[in-house]
Design an enzyme around this catalytic site. Structure first.
Site, PDB file in Angstrom:
ATOM      1  N   LYS A 136      11.000  -4.061   0.078  1.00 52.32           N
ATOM      2  CA  LYS A 136      11.346  -3.436  -1.092  1.00 52.32           C
ATOM      3  C   LYS A 136      10.937  -3.870  -2.544  1.00 52.32           C
ATOM      4  O   LYS A 136      10.682  -5.177  -2.626  1.00 52.32           O
ATOM      5  CB  LYS A 136      13.052  -3.231  -1.350  1.00 52.32           C
ATOM      6  CG  LYS A 136      13.231  -1.879  -1.985  1.00 52.32           C
ATOM      7  CD  LYS A 136      14.747  -1.812  -1.671  1.00 52.32           C
ATOM      8  CE  LYS A 136      15.284  -0.325  -2.322  1.00 52.32           C
ATOM      9  NZ  LYS A 136      14.673   0.849  -1.615  1.00 52.32           N
TER      10      LYS A 136
ATOM     11  N   LYS B 184       9.580   8.577   5.797  1.00 51.34           N
ATOM     12  CA  LYS B 184      10.873   7.876   6.304  1.00 51.34           C
ATOM     13  C   LYS B 184      10.792   7.591   7.711  1.00 51.34           C
ATOM     14  O   LYS B 184      10.895   6.276   8.126  1.00 51.34           O
ATOM     15  CB  LYS B 184      12.073   8.562   6.042  1.00 51.34           C
ATOM     16  CG  LYS B 184      12.571   8.789   4.701  1.00 51.34           C
ATOM     17  CD  LYS B 184      13.279   7.449   4.068  1.00 51.34           C
ATOM     18  CE  LYS B 184      12.319   6.885   3.281  1.00 51.34           C
ATOM     19  NZ  LYS B 184      12.066   6.985   2.131  1.00 51.34           N
TER      20      LYS B 184
ATOM     21  N   ASN C 272       6.589 -15.729  -6.626  1.00 54.26           N
ATOM     22  CA  ASN C 272       6.472 -14.612  -6.384  1.00 54.26           C
ATOM     23  C   ASN C 272       5.329 -13.821  -7.045  1.00 54.26           C
ATOM     24  O   ASN C 272       5.560 -13.813  -8.160  1.00 54.26           O
ATOM     25  CB  ASN C 272       7.879 -13.416  -6.503  1.00 54.26           C
ATOM     26  CG  ASN C 272       8.011 -12.120  -6.586  1.00 54.26           C
ATOM     27  OD1 ASN C 272       8.515 -11.275  -7.422  1.00 54.26           O
ATOM     28  ND2 ASN C 272       7.196 -11.706  -5.580  1.00 54.26           N
ATOM     29  N   GLY C 273       4.618 -13.146  -6.365  1.00 61.11           N
ATOM     30  CA  GLY C 273       3.378 -12.633  -6.906  1.00 61.11           C
ATOM     31  C   GLY C 273       2.202 -12.893  -6.283  1.00 61.11           C
ATOM     32  O   GLY C 273       2.022 -13.270  -5.277  1.00 61.11           O
TER      33      GLY C 273
ATOM     34  N   TRP D 144       7.253 -12.522   1.763  1.00 63.58           N
ATOM     35  CA  TRP D 144       6.379 -11.237   2.203  1.00 63.58           C
ATOM     36  C   TRP D 144       5.029 -11.673   2.075  1.00 63.58           C
ATOM     37  O   TRP D 144       4.645 -11.724   0.962  1.00 63.58           O
ATOM     38  CB  TRP D 144       6.806  -9.979   1.482  1.00 63.58           C
ATOM     39  CG  TRP D 144       6.259  -8.733   1.702  1.00 63.58           C
ATOM     40  CD1 TRP D 144       6.592  -7.931   3.041  1.00 63.58           C
ATOM     41  CD2 TRP D 144       4.830  -8.150   1.618  1.00 63.58           C
ATOM     42  NE1 TRP D 144       5.706  -6.944   3.113  1.00 63.58           N
ATOM     43  CE2 TRP D 144       4.753  -6.997   2.211  1.00 63.58           C
ATOM     44  CE3 TRP D 144       3.828  -8.625   0.593  1.00 63.58           C
ATOM     45  CZ2 TRP D 144       3.581  -6.374   2.044  1.00 63.58           C
ATOM     46  CZ3 TRP D 144       2.785  -7.727   0.360  1.00 63.58           C
ATOM     47  CH2 TRP D 144       2.662  -6.607   1.226  1.00 63.58           C
TER      48      TRP D 144
ATOM     49  N   GLU E 247       7.963   4.810   8.462  1.00 63.99           N
ATOM     50  CA  GLU E 247       8.150   3.475   7.994  1.00 63.99           C
ATOM     51  C   GLU E 247       9.473   2.695   8.776  1.00 63.99           C
ATOM     52  O   GLU E 247       9.455   1.390   8.654  1.00 63.99           O
ATOM     53  CB  GLU E 247       8.490   3.319   6.437  1.00 63.99           C
ATOM     54  CG  GLU E 247      10.031   3.767   6.088  1.00 63.99           C
ATOM     55  CD  GLU E 247       9.933   3.420   4.604  1.00 63.99           C
ATOM     56  OE1 GLU E 247      10.514   4.401   3.797  1.00 63.99           O
ATOM     57  OE2 GLU E 247       9.589   2.454   4.014  1.00 63.99           O
TER      58      GLU E 247
ATOM     59  N   ARG F 203      13.517  -8.033  -0.162  1.00 65.78           N
ATOM     60  CA  ARG F 203      12.152  -8.364  -0.868  1.00 65.78           C
ATOM     61  C   ARG F 203      11.269  -8.798  -0.027  1.00 65.78           C
ATOM     62  O   ARG F 203       9.866  -8.858  -0.250  1.00 65.78           O
ATOM     63  CB  ARG F 203      12.195  -9.180  -2.079  1.00 65.78           C
ATOM     64  CG  ARG F 203      13.425  -8.772  -3.020  1.00 65.78           C
ATOM     65  CD  ARG F 203      13.494  -9.724  -4.131  1.00 65.78           C
ATOM     66  NE  ARG F 203      12.220  -9.678  -4.976  1.00 65.78           N
ATOM     67  CZ  ARG F 203      12.096  -8.827  -6.077  1.00 65.78           C
ATOM     68  NH1 ARG F 203      12.765  -8.152  -6.344  1.00 65.78           N
ATOM     69  NH2 ARG F 203      10.822  -9.106  -6.665  1.00 65.78           N
TER      70      ARG F 203
ATOM     71  N   HIS G 267      -6.247  24.658   9.477  1.00 62.81           N
ATOM     72  CA  HIS G 267      -7.772  24.118   8.699  1.00 62.81           C
ATOM     73  C   HIS G 267      -7.848  22.722   9.713  1.00 62.81           C
ATOM     74  O   HIS G 267      -8.816  22.030   9.168  1.00 62.81           O
ATOM     75  CB  HIS G 267      -7.513  23.881   7.564  1.00 62.81           C
ATOM     76  CG  HIS G 267      -7.361  25.325   6.739  1.00 62.81           C
ATOM     77  ND1 HIS G 267      -8.282  26.257   6.737  1.00 62.81           N
ATOM     78  CD2 HIS G 267      -6.449  25.831   6.082  1.00 62.81           C
ATOM     79  CE1 HIS G 267      -7.935  27.287   6.258  1.00 62.81           C
ATOM     80  NE2 HIS G 267      -6.973  26.842   5.686  1.00 62.81           N
TER      81      HIS G 267
ATOM     82  N   GLU H 113       8.068  13.379   2.585  1.00 58.19           N
ATOM     83  CA  GLU H 113       9.082  12.131   2.528  1.00 58.19           C
ATOM     84  C   GLU H 113       9.686  12.095   3.915  1.00 58.19           C
ATOM     85  O   GLU H 113       9.794  10.903   4.050  1.00 58.19           O
ATOM     86  CB  GLU H 113      10.163  12.595   1.416  1.00 58.19           C
ATOM     87  CG  GLU H 113      11.413  11.788   1.115  1.00 58.19           C
ATOM     88  CD  GLU H 113      10.843  10.307   0.909  1.00 58.19           C
ATOM     89  OE1 GLU H 113       9.606  10.072   0.565  1.00 58.19           O
ATOM     90  OE2 GLU H 113      11.797   9.329   0.905  1.00 58.19           O
TER      91      GLU H 113
ATOM     92  N   CYS I 157       8.696 -10.806  -1.828  1.00 59.38           N
ATOM     93  CA  CYS I 157       9.292 -12.335  -2.139  1.00 59.38           C
ATOM     94  C   CYS I 157      10.312 -12.327  -3.055  1.00 59.38           C
ATOM     95  O   CYS I 157      10.621 -11.701  -4.151  1.00 59.38           O
ATOM     96  CB  CYS I 157       8.282 -13.072  -2.516  1.00 59.38           C
ATOM     97  SG  CYS I 157       6.630 -13.183  -1.455  1.00 59.38           S
TER      98      CYS I 157
HETATM   99  C1  F6R Z   1       9.790   4.245   0.788  1.00 58.59           C
HETATM  100  C2  F6R Z   1       9.585   3.367  -0.169  1.00 58.59           C
HETATM  101  C3  F6R Z   1       8.487   3.041  -0.810  1.00 58.59           C
HETATM  102  C4  F6R Z   1       8.821   3.295  -2.514  1.00 58.59           C
HETATM  103  C5  F6R Z   1       7.729   2.610  -3.338  1.00 58.59           C
HETATM  104  C6  F6R Z   1       7.826   2.924  -4.768  1.00 58.59           C
HETATM  105  O1  F6R Z   1      11.095   4.441   1.643  1.00 58.59           O
HETATM  106  O2  F6R Z   1      11.011   3.000  -0.546  1.00 58.59           O
HETATM  107  O3  F6R Z   1       7.528   3.940  -0.662  1.00 58.59           O
HETATM  108  O4  F6R Z   1       9.201   4.494  -3.092  1.00 58.59           O
HETATM  109  O5  F6R Z   1       7.298   1.343  -2.935  1.00 58.59           O
HETATM  110  O6  F6R Z   1       9.110   1.933  -5.100  1.00 58.59           O
HETATM  111  P1  F6R Z   1       9.571   2.138  -6.960  1.00 58.59           P
HETATM  112  O7  F6R Z   1      10.270   3.398  -6.751  1.00 58.59           O
HETATM  113  O8  F6R Z   1      10.484   1.124  -6.698  1.00 58.59           O
HETATM  114  O9  F6R Z   1       8.416   2.112  -7.739  1.00 58.59           O
END
Ligand code: F6R
Length: 591
Positions: free
Chosen positions: A586, A468, A97-98, A73, A471, A27, A487, A464, A2
């Protein structure tokens, strides 16, 4: 999660709030709303979907010089117009936000008083409480209200009795204020206000502000406080997408700079950090992080243990905090977070500190909440990352953690003859060769399931790369240690299952090749990403991407780049917006 925005000043508030929300969309982007206060009355527009919907519904025509806005969000309640913020009750309008953890109990009280709710959010109860505690003094009303809240919040509040002021406060969710000649902007993050602000203030947990057109007054629970503003040139910070169609690609191309800047600044910052002594005494390292940052921790574990022989554990922050962790003496806890605002990572760092650990924060955001919890901070210099899928921040985290591993080794009396010099240049070379990944993406976009495998430090890239892909392309995929396939997971292999293998450690290559032969024998198509040309030529390999030869232990810095590109191109082939994947946002400021 948010984004909240507010403005009070000489200009029309609606366009300013709208533009701010557009910059905060990373966000959250499932619904949005804006409310303006003029002549004691509110006008508002709320809608499902992205911030742009507000414009389509005429939000820019709302008039008034004070207002608040929100891009959501969803946590509690579906992304409907009713659940979009702002929420109203009586004289009050709020954006939040929260998460209010005790909302059910508070709501029950309100319902008992006969109050009606218009949404199914946790946030609306805040507007009800404000009306209940209204004592004619805006600040006192807000203070009384938030004393009842449990959970996390950044709030911007309007009251029709105070038509020239916005009240704001925060607890575990970020909030910044930017003062300019025309007025004051309030936002969840700097990009929304940077270009217009002369002085920026970062609100801290437990602080309040009353924001007028010309003046901002800050308070804690007891009294007015003085806060130091930041006056550096924020306008010069580059938050725009420029010529790029997506932030994600722009940010992949910024990896060489992220590596270079992080390595350069590390040298200076480490010297003055006093960490040398801490490292000398460190007997055990615990890394806490989430998502991509957790994967950088996995790589760091290999490197810390290999170079410095210091036992290292990596924990997902949300697991660490509820596992009743044992912190032995001389434990260094490293909390890694791009945003420095991830709720679980903050809580894990706080818990570690309470239990006597020395906490080092590794974050990309200088004034983030994590920096105020940690004993020491080492910053990564990836620059602002807007794309929801982390890319350059991962390479910056690796650069920093690998540099720290070299210092740790020295502190332990070893002299590793390794260097990270040259990795920025090599990463540029990798980026220049990414075109061919588009062909791979074409094929992979048609798969139902994808496996990523790697051994040793390559395993972090498998994790990783898989994250990627999941997501942003929404393709089911898993990252696996190469040796673990047999296994159980090998049962998934057929000719329709692409297997992405990362192979950069010569001493482990034959072992990984065994796993790949087993995959090939069962019809699996192997896409190999390797620094070792002789393996790229092997007949079991369906496609190979040759990475520049480099210091093996640090190879994830390069090997992850084509995997980031693979996810990006696959998302495009599947018609997805890589910058705004569904259900995600994010900066995960909720638990
Ligand atoms: C994946 C991604 C998330 C963040 C995770 C931690 O592409 O961006 O998995 O890595 O939410 O975020 P930070 O690093 O901001 O604590």
């Amino acid at each position: 999660m948010c984004g909240i925005m507010g403005y009070v000043g000489k200009k029309n508030a609606a366009p300013i709030i709208y533009e701010g929300l557009k910059k905060l969309e990373y966000r959250g982007y499932d619904s949005a709303g804006v409310a303006l206060l003029q002549d004691g009355f509110y006008t508002a527009i709320k809608c499902s979907g992205r911030v742009e919907e507000l414009k389509k519904r005429g939000a820019l025509n709302l008039s008034g010089k004070i207002g608040i806005g929100h891009t959501r969000w969803a946590t509690h309640g579906a992304p409907t117009p009713e659940n979009a913020h702002p929420h109203f009750y009586g004289k009050f309008a709020i954006v939040h936000n929260g998460i209010i953890e005790n909302y059910a109990e508070l709501m029950h009280e309100c319902l008992e008083r006969g109050e009606k709710f218009s949404s199914s959010t946790d946030s609306e109860v805040i507007a009800h409480l404000l009306a209940f505690y209204d004592c004619g003094n805006f600040l006192e009303t807000v203070k009384k209200t938030v004393r009842r809240l449990r959970g996390s919040y950044a709030l911007a509040i309007l009251c029709s009795d105070f038509p020239n002021e916005i009240a704001v406060c925060r607890e575990k969710s970020p909030l910044v204020l930017g003062v300019s000649e025309d007025g004051v902007r309030i936002a969840s993050d700097l990009p929304a206000i940077a270009s217009e602000s002369k002085t920026v203030y970062v609100l801290r947990d437990g602080e309040f502000a009353l924001v007028g057109q010309k003046k901002v007054s800050f308070y804690d629970q007891e009294r007015e406080i003085q806060k130091e503003g930041m006056t550096e040139s924020f306008a010069s910070q580059n938050f725009s997408r420029g010529k790029y169609e997506h932030y994600m690609w722009k940010e992949i191309e910024e990896i060489p700079t992220a590596i270079d800047q992080t390595l350069r600044n590390f040298k200076v910052n480490f010297c003055f950090s006093g960490l040398c002594e801490v490292l000398c005494q460190t007997e055990y390292i615990e890394i806490v992080a989430c998502g991509t940052a957790y994967h950088s921790g996995i790589a760091a574990k290999y490197v810390f243990e290999k170079l410095a022989r210091v036992k290292t554990n990596v924990s997902v922050a949300s697991e660490f905090r509820y596992a009743d962790p044992i912190i032995s003496p001389h434990t260094l806890v490293i909390a890694v977070s791009q945003s420095g605002e991830t709720a679980d990572t903050l809580a894990a760092a706080e818990l570690a500190k309470q239990r006597g650990a020395y906490v080092l924060a590794v974050t990309n955001v200088a004034h983030s909440s994590l920096t105020s919890i940690a004993d020491r901070v080492l910053q990564t210099y990836a620059g602002t990352e807007i794309g929801v899928a982390a890319t350059k921040s991962f390479n910056a985290q690796l650069s920093l953690l690998f540099s720290l591993a070299l210092e740790l080794a020295k502190a332990k009396g070893m002299s590793p003859n390794l260097t990270l010099d040259g990795f920025s240049l090599l990463s540029r070379q990798v980026i220049l060769s990414l075109n061919k990944i588009q062909e791979y993406a074409e094929e992979i976009s048609k798969a139902n399931h994808v496996l990523f495998i790697g051994r040793g430090v390559d395993y972090c890239c498998a994790l990783e790369g898989s994250l990627k892909l999941k997501e942003i392309s929404y393709l089911p995929s898993e990252g696996y240690p190469a040796g673990e396939l047999k296994h159980g997971t090998l049962a998934l292999i057929d000719e329709k299952t692409p297997v992405i293998a990362i192979l950069t450690r010569r001493e482990l290559a034959e072992k990984t090749m065994n796993a790949l032969c087993e995959v090939s024998a069962r019809g699996g198509k192997i896409y190999l990403f390797t620094t070792l040309p002789e393996y790229a030529e092997r007949e079991e390999i369906y496609r190979s991407f040759l990475l520049p030869s480099c210091e093996e232990l640090f190879s994830p810095l390069l090997a992850v780049i084509p995997l980031q590109a693979l996810a990006y191109f696959t998302a495009l082939k599947r018609g997805n917006d890589p910058d705004k994947p569904r259900h995600l946002a994010k900066s995960v400021t909720v638990e």
